[in-house]
Design an enzyme around this catalytic site. Sequence first.
Site, PDB file in Angstrom:
ATOM      1  N   SER A 144      14.717 -28.356 -46.119  1.00 48.19           N
ATOM      2  CA  SER A 144      15.752 -27.959 -45.157  1.00 48.19           C
ATOM      3  C   SER A 144      16.658 -26.889 -45.762  1.00 48.19           C
ATOM      4  O   SER A 144      16.937 -26.908 -46.973  1.00 48.19           O
ATOM      5  CB  SER A 144      16.593 -29.188 -44.800  1.00 48.19           C
ATOM      6  OG  SER A 144      17.806 -28.786 -44.194  1.00 48.19           O
ATOM      7  N   TYR A 157      20.996 -36.585 -47.209  1.00 44.97           N
ATOM      8  CA  TYR A 157      19.959 -35.768 -46.561  1.00 44.97           C
ATOM      9  C   TYR A 157      19.585 -34.570 -47.448  1.00 44.97           C
ATOM     10  O   TYR A 157      18.410 -34.293 -47.694  1.00 44.97           O
ATOM     11  CB  TYR A 157      20.482 -35.310 -45.193  1.00 44.97           C
ATOM     12  CG  TYR A 157      19.508 -34.440 -44.407  1.00 44.97           C
ATOM     13  CD1 TYR A 157      18.392 -35.006 -43.791  1.00 44.97           C
ATOM     14  CD2 TYR A 157      19.704 -33.061 -44.297  1.00 44.97           C
ATOM     15  CE1 TYR A 157      17.510 -34.211 -43.068  1.00 44.97           C
ATOM     16  CE2 TYR A 157      18.838 -32.273 -43.580  1.00 44.97           C
ATOM     17  CZ  TYR A 157      17.731 -32.845 -42.964  1.00 44.97           C
ATOM     18  OH  TYR A 157      16.847 -32.060 -42.262  1.00 44.97           O
TER      19      TYR A 157
HETATM   20  P1  NAD Z   1      13.881 -35.380 -35.182  1.00 44.34           P
HETATM   21  O1  NAD Z   1      14.775 -36.412 -35.775  1.00 44.34           O
HETATM   22  O2  NAD Z   1      14.036 -35.020 -33.752  1.00 44.34           O
HETATM   23  O3  NAD Z   1      12.349 -35.788 -35.396  1.00 44.34           O
HETATM   24  C1  NAD Z   1      11.929 -36.613 -36.465  1.00 44.34           C
HETATM   25  C2  NAD Z   1      10.744 -37.453 -36.011  1.00 44.34           C
HETATM   26  O4  NAD Z   1      10.380 -38.304 -37.104  1.00 44.34           O
HETATM   27  C3  NAD Z   1      11.033 -38.362 -34.808  1.00 44.34           C
HETATM   28  O5  NAD Z   1      10.007 -38.248 -33.846  1.00 44.34           O
HETATM   29  C4  NAD Z   1      11.081 -39.750 -35.414  1.00 44.34           C
HETATM   30  O6  NAD Z   1      10.684 -40.785 -34.526  1.00 44.34           O
HETATM   31  C5  NAD Z   1      10.124 -39.610 -36.597  1.00 44.34           C
HETATM   32  N1  NAD Z   1      10.367 -40.619 -37.626  1.00 44.34           N
HETATM   33  C6  NAD Z   1      11.568 -40.988 -38.153  1.00 44.34           C
HETATM   34  N2  NAD Z   1      11.387 -41.978 -39.028  1.00 44.34           N
HETATM   35  C7  NAD Z   1      10.057 -42.244 -39.094  1.00 44.34           C
HETATM   36  C8  NAD Z   1       9.256 -43.161 -39.829  1.00 44.34           C
HETATM   37  N3  NAD Z   1       9.794 -44.045 -40.688  1.00 44.34           N
HETATM   38  N4  NAD Z   1       7.916 -43.145 -39.657  1.00 44.34           N
HETATM   39  C9  NAD Z   1       7.355 -42.273 -38.772  1.00 44.34           C
HETATM   40  N5  NAD Z   1       8.058 -41.384 -38.024  1.00 44.34           N
HETATM   41  C10 NAD Z   1       9.394 -41.374 -38.204  1.00 44.34           C
HETATM   42  O7  NAD Z   1      14.075 -34.083 -36.107  1.00 44.34           O
HETATM   43  P2  NAD Z   1      13.721 -32.513 -35.860  1.00 44.34           P
HETATM   44  O8  NAD Z   1      14.981 -31.795 -35.578  1.00 44.34           O
HETATM   45  O9  NAD Z   1      12.549 -32.380 -34.967  1.00 44.34           O
HETATM   46  O10 NAD Z   1      13.285 -32.134 -37.360  1.00 44.34           O
HETATM   47  C11 NAD Z   1      11.964 -32.347 -37.804  1.00 44.34           C
HETATM   48  C12 NAD Z   1      11.869 -32.125 -39.312  1.00 44.34           C
HETATM   49  O11 NAD Z   1      12.429 -30.853 -39.655  1.00 44.34           O
HETATM   50  C13 NAD Z   1      12.639 -33.147 -40.147  1.00 44.34           C
HETATM   51  O12 NAD Z   1      11.951 -33.322 -41.376  1.00 44.34           O
HETATM   52  C14 NAD Z   1      13.962 -32.458 -40.397  1.00 44.34           C
HETATM   53  O13 NAD Z   1      14.599 -32.958 -41.530  1.00 44.34           O
HETATM   54  C15 NAD Z   1      13.484 -31.042 -40.599  1.00 44.34           C
HETATM   55  N6  NAD Z   1      14.484 -29.997 -40.349  1.00 44.34           N
HETATM   56  C16 NAD Z   1      15.106 -29.892 -39.151  1.00 44.34           C
HETATM   57  C17 NAD Z   1      16.033 -28.881 -38.946  1.00 44.34           C
HETATM   58  C18 NAD Z   1      16.749 -28.722 -37.626  1.00 44.34           C
HETATM   59  O14 NAD Z   1      17.758 -27.969 -37.587  1.00 44.34           O
HETATM   60  N7  NAD Z   1      16.301 -29.338 -36.543  1.00 44.34           N
HETATM   61  C19 NAD Z   1      16.327 -27.988 -39.979  1.00 44.34           C
HETATM   62  C20 NAD Z   1      15.674 -28.121 -41.209  1.00 44.34           C
HETATM   63  C21 NAD Z   1      14.740 -29.135 -41.385  1.00 44.34           C
END
Ligand code: NAD
Length: 251
Positions: A144, A157
């Site tokens: 991230s 995080y």
């Molecule tokens: P989100 O929280 O909407 O999606 C995460 C998904 O992971 C969900 O569908 C959830 O059900 C699943 N999940 C959580 N715990 C779990 C477990 N124990 N086993 C299986 N599945 C599980 O997040 P997002 O915004 O779509 O982000 C996706 C990825 O990108 C994450 O790794 C997040 O850290 C990373 N990220 C997001 C951003 C952002 O700004 N959205 C920026 C940098 C990195």
Amino acid sequence: MLLKDRVAIITGGAQGLGKVYSLAFAKEGAKVVIADINAEGATQTAREIQDSSGEARSIKVDITDASETAKMADYAVKEFGGIDILVNNAALYYGISYQKFDEIPEEEWDRMMRINVKGVWLSVKAVSPQMKKQGKGKIINVSSGTTLKGNPGLLHYVASKGAIIGMTRSLAREMGEYGINVNCIAPGFTLTEASYLLAGGEAKTSVLASRALKRHEMPEDVIGVVIFLSSNLSDFLTGQTIAVNGGDSFL
Ligand code: NAD
């Protein structure tokens, strides 16, 4: 099609970025296994792919449980005959909030590490015997931009996503001899349901001030790099982290 007939497991594909990757992979010809603790969301993503003539399956998986990640790998092999790609996208992100480092509950710290760090380790462990057998594989981890910038208010995080960069480097060295590439993406602040919930409108505007490209990052902005890292185009790239953030921070 860059991923024609490749079998890809995408964790956390029920919503947000993982869902967008799943749909894009199917369009590139991949056979996609959507693995998520949210069974209903995972099924919905698979159904959307099938409805547009793509190939997809879904499975309920808690990536913190080794027996479930093992089942995830077995399921991909049973349904599609192998595992070519693992996108370690699932994480604890939805529903977290900004807290001072000394106010984070211990339980939440441990949960963060269990899902975001241990879950990635278990997922890699689960797919590695099959990838080794095939003599090739692509693993894409997700860090991230918060880790690159050292954002305040999210220490657990930020720490978990920093671990992912180190794990990517060590895994690349341990898996290179088997023809397995391990790389990482670090998206910037991307507009998903989870990031809206975390930051609200004001933070979204402040992100633009530090970004070279003066617009919001959308999930679609990240797809190209994930597909690149999953395809033959990146066969000599391993252990690397690519920051996909419109020039918000640099590696
Ligand atoms: P989100 O929280 O909407 O999606 C995460 C998904 O992971 C969900 O569908 C959830 O059900 C699943 N999940 C959580 N715990 C779990 C477990 N124990 N086993 C299986 N599945 C599980 O997040 P997002 O915004 O779509 O982000 C996706 C990825 O990108 C994450 O790794 C997040 O850290 C990373 N990220 C997001 C951003 C952002 O700004 N959205 C920026 C940098 C990195």
